[in-house]
Write a protein that holds these residues in place. Structure first.
Motif, PDB file in Angstrom:
ATOM      1  N   GLU A 255       0.736  -1.176  -0.180  1.00 41.11           N
ATOM      2  CA  GLU A 255       0.077  -0.052  -0.144  1.00 41.11           C
ATOM      3  C   GLU A 255       0.664   1.781   0.376  1.00 41.11           C
ATOM      4  N   PHE A 256       2.166   0.825  -0.300  1.00 41.91           N
ATOM      5  CA  PHE A 256       2.948   2.375   0.873  1.00 41.91           C
ATOM      6  C   PHE A 256       4.504   2.055   0.341  1.00 41.91           C
ATOM      7  N   ALA A 257       4.880   2.841   0.132  1.00 50.17           N
ATOM      8  CA  ALA A 257       6.613   2.637   0.195  1.00 50.17           C
ATOM      9  C   ALA A 257       7.672   2.765   1.670  1.00 50.17           C
ATOM     10  N   TYR A 258       8.879   2.443   1.673  1.00 47.37           N
ATOM     11  CA  TYR A 258       9.705   2.458   2.980  1.00 47.37           C
ATOM     12  C   TYR A 258      11.326   2.674   1.816  1.00 47.37           C
ATOM     13  N   PHE A 259      12.052   3.601   2.789  1.00 42.17           N
ATOM     14  CA  PHE A 259      13.365   3.747   1.871  1.00 42.17           C
ATOM     15  C   PHE A 259      14.192   4.224   2.731  1.00 42.17           C
ATOM     16  N   ASP A 260      15.348   2.775   2.520  1.00 40.48           N
ATOM     17  CA  ASP A 260      16.400   3.611   4.405  1.00 40.48           C
ATOM     18  C   ASP A 260      17.285   4.054   3.675  1.00 40.48           C
ATOM     19  N   ARG A 261      16.522   5.606   3.634  1.00 42.15           N
ATOM     20  CA  ARG A 261      17.362   6.603   2.480  1.00 42.15           C
ATOM     21  C   ARG A 261      18.972   6.996   3.281  1.00 42.15           C
ATOM     22  N   LYS A 262      19.057   6.982   3.939  1.00 41.16           N
ATOM     23  CA  LYS A 262      20.611   6.968   4.475  1.00 41.16           C
ATOM     24  C   LYS A 262      21.480   5.777   2.790  1.00 41.16           C
ATOM     25  N   SER A 263      21.088   4.785   3.396  1.00 38.68           N
ATOM     26  CA  SER A 263      21.616   4.122   2.679  1.00 38.68           C
ATOM     27  C   SER A 263      21.964   3.863   1.421  1.00 38.68           C
ATOM     28  N   MET A 264      20.547   4.473   0.324  1.00 43.01           N
ATOM     29  CA  MET A 264      20.433   4.950  -0.660  1.00 43.01           C
ATOM     30  C   MET A 264      21.313   5.640  -1.683  1.00 43.01           C
ATOM     31  N   LYS A 265      21.864   5.129  -2.858  1.00 42.78           N
ATOM     32  CA  LYS A 265      22.179   6.302  -3.899  1.00 42.78           C
ATOM     33  C   LYS A 265      21.318   7.811  -4.151  1.00 42.78           C
ATOM     34  N   SER A 266      21.332   8.950  -4.215  1.00 45.72           N
ATOM     35  CA  SER A 266      20.368   9.980  -4.389  1.00 45.72           C
ATOM     36  C   SER A 266      19.222   9.943  -5.867  1.00 45.72           C
ATOM     37  N   GLU A 267      20.363   9.323  -7.132  1.00 52.99           N
ATOM     38  CA  GLU A 267      20.152   8.628  -8.639  1.00 52.99           C
ATOM     39  C   GLU A 267      18.991   7.602  -7.802  1.00 52.99           C
ATOM     40  N   ASP A 268      19.252   6.473  -7.029  1.00 55.23           N
ATOM     41  CA  ASP A 268      18.765   5.575  -6.609  1.00 55.23           C
ATOM     42  C   ASP A 268      17.162   6.669  -7.170  1.00 55.23           C
ATOM     43  N   ARG A 269      17.371   6.704  -5.418  1.00 55.84           N
ATOM     44  CA  ARG A 269      16.316   7.320  -4.546  1.00 55.84           C
ATOM     45  C   ARG A 269      14.743   7.956  -5.843  1.00 55.84           C
ATOM     46  N   LYS A 270      15.592   8.368  -6.039  1.00 54.71           N
ATOM     47  CA  LYS A 270      14.934   9.511  -7.679  1.00 54.71           C
ATOM     48  C   LYS A 270      14.367   8.788  -9.277  1.00 54.71           C
ATOM     49  N   LYS A 271      15.405   7.310  -9.093  1.00 51.13           N
ATOM     50  CA  LYS A 271      14.634   6.780  -9.966  1.00 51.13           C
ATOM     51  C   LYS A 271      12.807   5.775  -9.165  1.00 51.13           C
ATOM     52  N   ILE A 272      13.493   6.375  -8.320  1.00 52.75           N
ATOM     53  CA  ILE A 272      12.438   4.675  -7.382  1.00 52.75           C
ATOM     54  C   ILE A 272      11.303   4.911  -7.199  1.00 52.75           C
ATOM     55  N   SER A 273      11.497   7.474  -6.714  1.00 49.18           N
ATOM     56  CA  SER A 273      10.558   7.467  -6.116  1.00 49.18           C
ATOM     57  C   SER A 273       9.205   7.809  -7.553  1.00 49.18           C
ATOM     58  N   GLU A 274      10.075   7.575  -8.814  1.00 52.79           N
ATOM     59  CA  GLU A 274       9.221   8.889  -9.906  1.00 52.79           C
ATOM     60  C   GLU A 274       8.264   7.309 -10.020  1.00 52.79           C
ATOM     61  N   ILE A 275       9.079   6.019 -10.271  1.00 54.70           N
ATOM     62  CA  ILE A 275       8.725   4.449 -10.678  1.00 54.70           C
ATOM     63  C   ILE A 275       7.546   5.262  -9.453  1.00 54.70           C
ATOM     64  N   LEU A 276       7.924   4.590  -8.076  1.00 54.14           N
ATOM     65  CA  LEU A 276       6.350   4.524  -7.537  1.00 54.14           C
ATOM     66  C   LEU A 276       5.329   5.506  -7.139  1.00 54.14           C
TER      67      LEU A 276
END
Length: 297
Positions: A255-276
């Protein structure tokens, strides 16, 4: 064949799969057999299973296989053909790691990348059971604490096969060396936790980031009302695309997503955020999850 396959869909059971060459699986199986009463089931010729039992209360089946678990693609169809349809498949298994950590783990299966060395198909995820993972891991944590058992109790990320299963499935494991696989106390905790499984609906997240042992996701699963379906660690994020995220959501009911943000590269966060965003899924911070889904006092 019609007299082997039951017509009644209610004949589907929670099915525990135990593998003959897997020491932890046999340890867990021995405890399962001692904890509750079972009756032997007659298997059709050439079923591919070495034995099958059903609990006297009718809730569980216990099915023996001669091969290892990860290569059991199509197992749900094989069970149904033998007259043993499953509503949930629990693989009682060993966990192996180089770190040789004492561990009790649960996870769902899938291959995020184009590789499938340990069973399943590339870029394919199995149907998960977030409710089962939550209840089993929570019970493992409680029982290990009561016993004073010095084992890490943790959620693992999505990995290995089988992936070709239309029935929800999870792994319940003892790690990480022969000493722990044969530890009777760990075997008892794993068996009792499996028998305490609940399929009661829970809020479900899909997780991104962190290591193989999803520590932040584990904390949220144990300390709030939520559970996780599929989890993709930081080392697999390069393989995450819209098709994979869509699969993860559909095959876990996220129903929603969770990011372990500090472990993720900014480009991965951006890419996955756009998909979600495209799929209409919000990303909730840990503080938001704890605020919205905190446990009642």
């Amino acid at each position: 064949m019609t007299d082997i396959i039951p017509e009644n869909v209610n004949n589907s059971k929670i099915t525990i799969i135990c593998s003959a060459p897997d020491l932890a699986s046999q340890n867990i199986k021995n405890h399962l057999l001692n904890l509750i009463e079972w009756k032997n089931l007659e298997l059709p010729p050439e079923s591919g299973f070495s034995a099958a039992r059903e609990s006297i209360d009718g809730k569980f089946r216990l099915v023996d296989i001669e091969d290892i678990h990860v290569f059991q693609d199509g197992l749900d169809r094989k069970l149904e053909a033998a007259g043993l349809p499953a509503s949930l498949i629990i693989f009682a298994s060993k966990h192996r790691s180089k770190e040789e950590i004492n561990s009790l783990t649960v996870h769902c299966t899938g291959n995020p990348s184009g590789e499938a060395r340990l069973g399943g198909h590339p870029k394919e995820l199995a149907v998960s059971s977030p409710a089962a993972m939550k209840s089993i891991l929570s019970e493992m944590k409680k029982l290990a604490g009561e016993k004073g058992l010095k084992y890490d109790v943790t959620l693992e990320v999505t990995h290995h096969g089988p992936t070709e299963l239309s029935v929800p499935s999870i792994y319940a494991e003892i790690g990480s060396t022969e000493k722990q696989w044969e530890d009777p106390e760990a075997g008892e905790v794993a068996a009792k936790s499996i028998l305490a499984v609940s399929l009661e609906k829970v809020p479900v997240a899909v997780g991104f980031g962190g290591g193989h042992y999803a520590m932040r996701q584990t904390g949220l699963l144990l300390e709030t009302k939520i559970s996780f379906g599929h989890n993709f660690p930081k080392y697999q994020l390069e393989f995450v695309d819209e098709t994979l995220v869509r699969q993860a959501v559909e095959k876990s009911g996220a129903e929603f997503a969770y990011f372990d943000r500090k472990s993720m590269k900014s480009e991965d966060r951006k890419k996955i955020s756009e998909i979600l965003e495209k799929l209409g899924l919000r990303v909730l911070k840990e503080s938001e999850i704890r605020e919205n889904y905190g446990l009642d006092d």
